[in-house]
Write a protein that holds these residues in place. Structure first.
Motif, PDB file in Angstrom:
ATOM      1  N   VAL A 182      46.187  25.911 -23.854  1.00  0.00           N
ATOM      2  CA  VAL A 182      46.406  27.229 -23.249  1.00  0.00           C
ATOM      3  C   VAL A 182      45.432  27.476 -22.105  1.00  0.00           C
ATOM      4  O   VAL A 182      45.817  27.928 -21.024  1.00  0.00           O
ATOM      5  CB  VAL A 182      46.304  28.339 -24.308  1.00  0.00           C
ATOM      6  N   THR A 183      44.128  27.152 -22.304  1.00  0.00           N
ATOM      7  CA  THR A 183      43.159  27.382 -21.220  1.00  0.00           C
ATOM      8  C   THR A 183      43.406  26.429 -20.053  1.00  0.00           C
ATOM      9  O   THR A 183      43.225  26.802 -18.887  1.00  0.00           O
ATOM     10  CB  THR A 183      41.716  27.216 -21.730  1.00  0.00           C
ATOM     11  N   GLY A 184      43.840  25.192 -20.353  1.00  0.00           N
ATOM     12  CA  GLY A 184      44.119  24.235 -19.286  1.00  0.00           C
ATOM     13  C   GLY A 184      45.338  24.624 -18.471  1.00  0.00           C
ATOM     14  O   GLY A 184      45.313  24.596 -17.232  1.00  0.00           O
ATOM     15  N   VAL A 185      46.416  24.998 -19.162  1.00  0.00           N
ATOM     16  CA  VAL A 185      47.642  25.404 -18.465  1.00  0.00           C
ATOM     17  C   VAL A 185      47.386  26.661 -17.640  1.00  0.00           C
ATOM     18  O   VAL A 185      47.830  26.776 -16.493  1.00  0.00           O
ATOM     19  CB  VAL A 185      48.787  25.623 -19.476  1.00  0.00           C
ATOM     20  N   LEU A 196      29.141  23.291 -11.142  1.00  0.00           N
ATOM     21  CA  LEU A 196      29.943  24.421 -11.600  1.00  0.00           C
ATOM     22  C   LEU A 196      30.251  25.402 -10.475  1.00  0.00           C
ATOM     23  O   LEU A 196      31.238  26.151 -10.554  1.00  0.00           O
ATOM     24  CB  LEU A 196      29.215  25.150 -12.736  1.00  0.00           C
ATOM     25  N   ASP A 197      29.417  25.411  -9.423  1.00  0.00           N
ATOM     26  CA  ASP A 197      29.664  26.334  -8.317  1.00  0.00           C
ATOM     27  C   ASP A 197      30.894  25.935  -7.508  1.00  0.00           C
ATOM     28  O   ASP A 197      31.381  26.707  -6.680  1.00  0.00           O
ATOM     29  CB  ASP A 197      28.448  26.407  -7.397  1.00  0.00           C
ATOM     30  N   GLN A 198      31.404  24.719  -7.750  1.00  0.00           N
ATOM     31  CA  GLN A 198      32.590  24.264  -7.031  1.00  0.00           C
ATOM     32  C   GLN A 198      33.852  24.316  -7.895  1.00  0.00           C
ATOM     33  O   GLN A 198      34.884  23.776  -7.524  1.00  0.00           O
ATOM     34  CB  GLN A 198      32.372  22.827  -6.534  1.00  0.00           C
ATOM     35  N   ILE A 199      33.743  24.977  -9.050  1.00  0.00           N
ATOM     36  CA  ILE A 199      34.864  25.061  -9.992  1.00  0.00           C
ATOM     37  C   ILE A 199      35.220  26.520 -10.204  1.00  0.00           C
ATOM     38  O   ILE A 199      34.340  27.385 -10.288  1.00  0.00           O
ATOM     39  CB  ILE A 199      34.499  24.417 -11.347  1.00  0.00           C
ATOM     40  N   SER A 200      36.508  26.804 -10.317  1.00  0.00           N
ATOM     41  CA  SER A 200      36.939  28.180 -10.601  1.00  0.00           C
ATOM     42  C   SER A 200      36.549  28.561 -12.022  1.00  0.00           C
ATOM     43  O   SER A 200      36.379  27.697 -12.895  1.00  0.00           O
ATOM     44  CB  SER A 200      38.454  28.313 -10.428  1.00  0.00           C
ATOM     45  N   GLN A 201      36.431  29.844 -12.267  1.00  0.00           N
ATOM     46  CA  GLN A 201      36.062  30.323 -13.602  1.00  0.00           C
ATOM     47  C   GLN A 201      37.115  29.943 -14.631  1.00  0.00           C
ATOM     48  O   GLN A 201      36.789  29.671 -15.795  1.00  0.00           O
ATOM     49  CB  GLN A 201      35.876  31.848 -13.583  1.00  0.00           C
ATOM     50  N   LEU A 202      38.357  29.886 -14.219  1.00  0.00           N
ATOM     51  CA  LEU A 202      39.422  29.493 -15.149  1.00  0.00           C
ATOM     52  C   LEU A 202      39.204  28.066 -15.649  1.00  0.00           C
ATOM     53  O   LEU A 202      39.385  27.779 -16.845  1.00  0.00           O
ATOM     54  CB  LEU A 202      40.782  29.598 -14.455  1.00  0.00           C
ATOM     55  N   TRP A 203      38.813  27.169 -14.756  1.00  0.00           N
ATOM     56  CA  TRP A 203      38.549  25.792 -15.182  1.00  0.00           C
ATOM     57  C   TRP A 203      37.276  25.706 -16.010  1.00  0.00           C
ATOM     58  O   TRP A 203      37.197  24.923 -16.969  1.00  0.00           O
ATOM     59  CB  TRP A 203      38.460  24.861 -13.985  1.00  0.00           C
ATOM     60  N   ILE A 204      36.274  26.484 -15.663  1.00  0.00           N
ATOM     61  CA  ILE A 204      35.049  26.496 -16.479  1.00  0.00           C
ATOM     62  C   ILE A 204      35.380  26.934 -17.902  1.00  0.00           C
ATOM     63  O   ILE A 204      34.900  26.348 -18.881  1.00  0.00           O
ATOM     64  CB  ILE A 204      33.994  27.426 -15.847  1.00  0.00           C
TER      65      ILE A 204
END
Length: 498
Positions: A389-392, A355-363
Motif C-alpha cells: 500500500v505504501t509503495g503503490v 533522504l533529501d532527494q526522496i519524496s516523503q511518500l517514498w520515505i
C-alpha cells in the motif's frame, strides 16, 4: 518556427551543456561532491551555456547524442513548416490539386469590381507603385504584388526587395521545398486578357528562380477565374491582386524513428526494465538454507520491501506479455522504463542515505517496509500490506504524473506524433490495463502462498489481502488505485497544457 530554427542552430551546445549537468549531478549522487559544489557547478555551466535557459530540457529527460537530438528537432521543425505552409488558412491541399493546379486561388464573395481611379493605371506602372512593400510572407506563401496594369513583368524595384532575395536563396539551397507559382489579376477587363496576365506573371516569377528551385516547382500558371488574393474594392486591394503567390510546401516529415516500428523499438527497453525489476526484487532475498511453511528449502526474505518490488516485477512482466491488448502498445512500453526508473532512483537514494532527494511518500514506504517478522498470520499480512500500500501510493500519487508527462513528450517527439493528444493514450492506462492488474493480483497471491511463513493456499492469501482493512488499516483496493491513477492522469494533462 523561428524558435525551432534557433534551437537547431544551438543543439550542439545544448547537448554538451546538458551532459555536463548530468555528469555533475551523477558525481553529487555518488557523494563525490557536496551540494554546495553541485550548485556552484550548475551555475557555472548555465553561465557558459546560456542556451540551456532558452531551451530547457524537461525534468528527468535523458538527453541522447547530438545526432539524435538534432534529428528530433529537425523532425519538429519539418512538421511545423508543413502545418504552417500547407494550412492554406485551414484549407487542406490534396495531392491532386498540388499537381494539376485545380482549385487555385481564393474566392472573394460579394466583391465590388469598380473601375480604375484617375491616375491609378499610371502610378501602377511606376517603380514605387501603390504598395509600401511589394513582397510579403503570409500563411498562403510568398506574395509578390503591385504589377503594373496590363503588365506581366516584375518591376526592378520589386526584385531588389530583401525578402524576395532571401527566399529565392532559400528555394535554391533547400532541396525539401516544393513550389507552386500562381498568377493573379484584378477584376477589371476581359477574362481572356486577365488569364493571359495571370499566366504571364507566374512565368516571370518562375524565371527569377535558380536551377534547383525550378526543378522543385510542381506548378506554374493562372489562378482559377474569379479568384483573388483579396477584394477589389480599393486601389491597394487591386494592386495586391495584380500579383503572384509562391505556395511553399515541404514533404511530410520523415522521422528518425518510424511510428510503425515503435512496438519493436520500445520492447527492448521494456524487457531490460523487467530484468532490472527482477534483479531489485531478488536483492531482498538470500539463500541461507531456510525452510518454507511446507518444509522445503527456500530463499529467505530479508526485507519487506521485497513485496512491493516483486509486485512491480509482476506488473512489468504482464504489461509486456499482454502488450497486444493496448491500442498504443509502443507508448505503454515506452512508459515502463521511465516510470520504473523513478522508483529505482528513489530506492538507490534511500540506500545511500540521501533522504533529501526522496519524496516523503517514498520515505514512508522505505521506512515502513523493514525486516520481516513471522510471529503470526495477521502480523505477516500486516507487513505485506504496508509494503504494497505504501509503495503503490508513493509511486502512483508521487511519480505517475511526472512519468506520464515525460513519456508523452519524449514518445511523441521521438516518433513525430504531434497529431496525437495525451488523452488518446488514456484507454490503455484504464480500461485496457484493468485485466492486467487482475492477472497480477492472481500471480501475487501465488507468490504470497509460496514465500509466506505459514502453509496457506492462494485463496487464503487472497482472503488476507482482501480483508486488509481490518489487519492493516486499508487493503489493496484496486478501485482506489485507479482513482489515484485518474488523478495522476489529470495532473499530467494539466502540465502538458491540454
Amino acid at each position: 518556427m523561428k524558435k525551432l530554427e534557433r534551437k537547431l542552430e544551438v543543439i550542439s551546445r545544448l547537448v554538451q551543456g546538458q551532459k555536463l549537468i548530468a555528469k555533475m549531478v551523477g558525481k553529487y549522487r555518488m557523494g563525490k561532491i557536496s551540494k554546495k559544489q553541485l550548485v556552484a557547478s550548475l551555475q557555472g555551466i548555465l553561465h557558459a551555456f546560456p542556451e540551456l535557459k532558452e531551451f530547457p530540457f524537461p525534468q528527468g529527460y535523458a538527453v541522447g547524442s547530438e545526432a539524435q537530438e538534432r534529428a528530433k528537432v529537425q523532425c519538429e521543425l519539418s512538421q511545423a513548416r508543413w502545418e504552417w505552409f500547407a494550412s492554406q488558412s485551414g484549407r487542406p491541399v490534396s495531392q491532386r490539386a498540388a499537381l494539376n493546379g485545380s482549385g487555385l486561388g481564393q474566392a472573394t464573395s460579394g466583391h465590388v469590381c469598380s473601375g480604375y481611379k484617375p491616375g491609378e493605371i499610371k502610378t501602377s506602372k511606376t517603380q514605387k507603385g501603390h504598395l509600401p512593400v511589394d513582397v510579403r510572407l503570409t500563411t498562403r506563401g510568398l506574395e509578390i504584388a503591385d504589377f503594373g496594369v496590363n503588365w506581366h513583368g516584375v518591376k526592378e524595384s520589386t526584385k531588389q526587395e530583401q525578402l524576395l532575395k532571401d527566399w529565392l536563396s532559400k528555394f535554391e539551397t533547400n532541396p525539401n521545398y516544393r513550389l507552386r507559382i500562381i498568377g493573379y489579376s484584378d477584376c477589371i477587363g476581359k477574362e481572356k486578357n486577365n488569364n493571359f496576365l495571370r499566366e504571364g506573371r507566374a512565368k516571370r516569377v518562375y524565371e527569377l528562380l535558380g536551377k534547383n528551385a525550378r526543378s522543385q516547382t510542381i506548378f506554374v500558371g493562372s489562378a482559377s477565374p474569379g479568384t483573388y488574393i483579396t477584394d477589389n474594392s480599393t486601389v491597394k486591394g487591386r494592386a495586391t491582386n495584380r500579383g503572384v503567390v509562391i505556395e511553399i510546401y515541404t514533404p511530410k516529415p520523415s522521422c528518425p524513428y518510424a511510428s510503425k516500428d515503435a512496438l519493436k523499438i520500445e520492447l527492448d527497453a521494456a524487457r531490460k526494465t523487467l530484468g532490472l525489476s527482477a534483479h531489485v526484487a531478488k536483492s531482498f532475498l538470500r539463500s541461507v538454507g531456510a525452510l518454507d511453511a511446507r518444509g522445503r528449502f527456500t530463499e529467505t526474505i530479508l526485507d519487506n520491501k521485497y513485496w512491493f518490488a516483486k509486485l512491480y516485477e509482476l506488473i512489468t512482466y504482464y504489461e509486456i506479455a499482454e502488450v497486444q491488448r493496448f491500442e498504443h502498445p509502443g507508448f505503454v512500453l515506452h512508459f515502463i522504463p521511465i516510470f520504473y526508473n523513478l522508483y529505482h532512483e528513489s530506492l538507490q537514494n534511500f540506500w545511500q542515505g540521501k533522504l533529501d532527494q526522496i519524496s516523503q511518500l517514498w520515505i514512508n514506504h522505505f521506512q515502513a517496509a523493514g525486516r520481516p517478522s513471522w510471529n503470526s498470520v495477521s502480523g505477516f499480512a500486516n507487513q505485506v500490506l504496508k509494503s504494497i500500500v505504501t509503495g503503490v501510493a508513493a509511486h502512483i500519487q508521487g511519480d505517475m504524473a511526472i512519468a506520464l508527462e515525460q513519456a508523452y513528450r519524449s514518445y511523441t517527439m521521438k516518433y513525430c506524433l504531434s497529431n496525437l493528444r495525451f488523452d488518446d493514450f488514456r484507454k490503455d492506462f484504464f480500461e485496457n490495463n484493468r485485466p492486467i492488474f487482475e492477472m497480477v493480483q492472481a500471480a501475487f497471491f501465488l507468490e504470497l502462498s509460496r514465500r509466506g511463513p505459514f502453509p496457506v493456499r492462494p485463496e487464503v492469501g487472497q482472503f488476507i489481502i482482501g480483508t486488509g482493512a481490518q489487519l492493516a488499516g486499508g487493503g489493496l483496493d484496486i478501485d482506489e488505485v485507479y482513482r489515484w491513477r485518474a488523478e495522476a492522469w489529470e495532473k499530467a494533462k494539466k502540465r502538458l497544457g491540454q
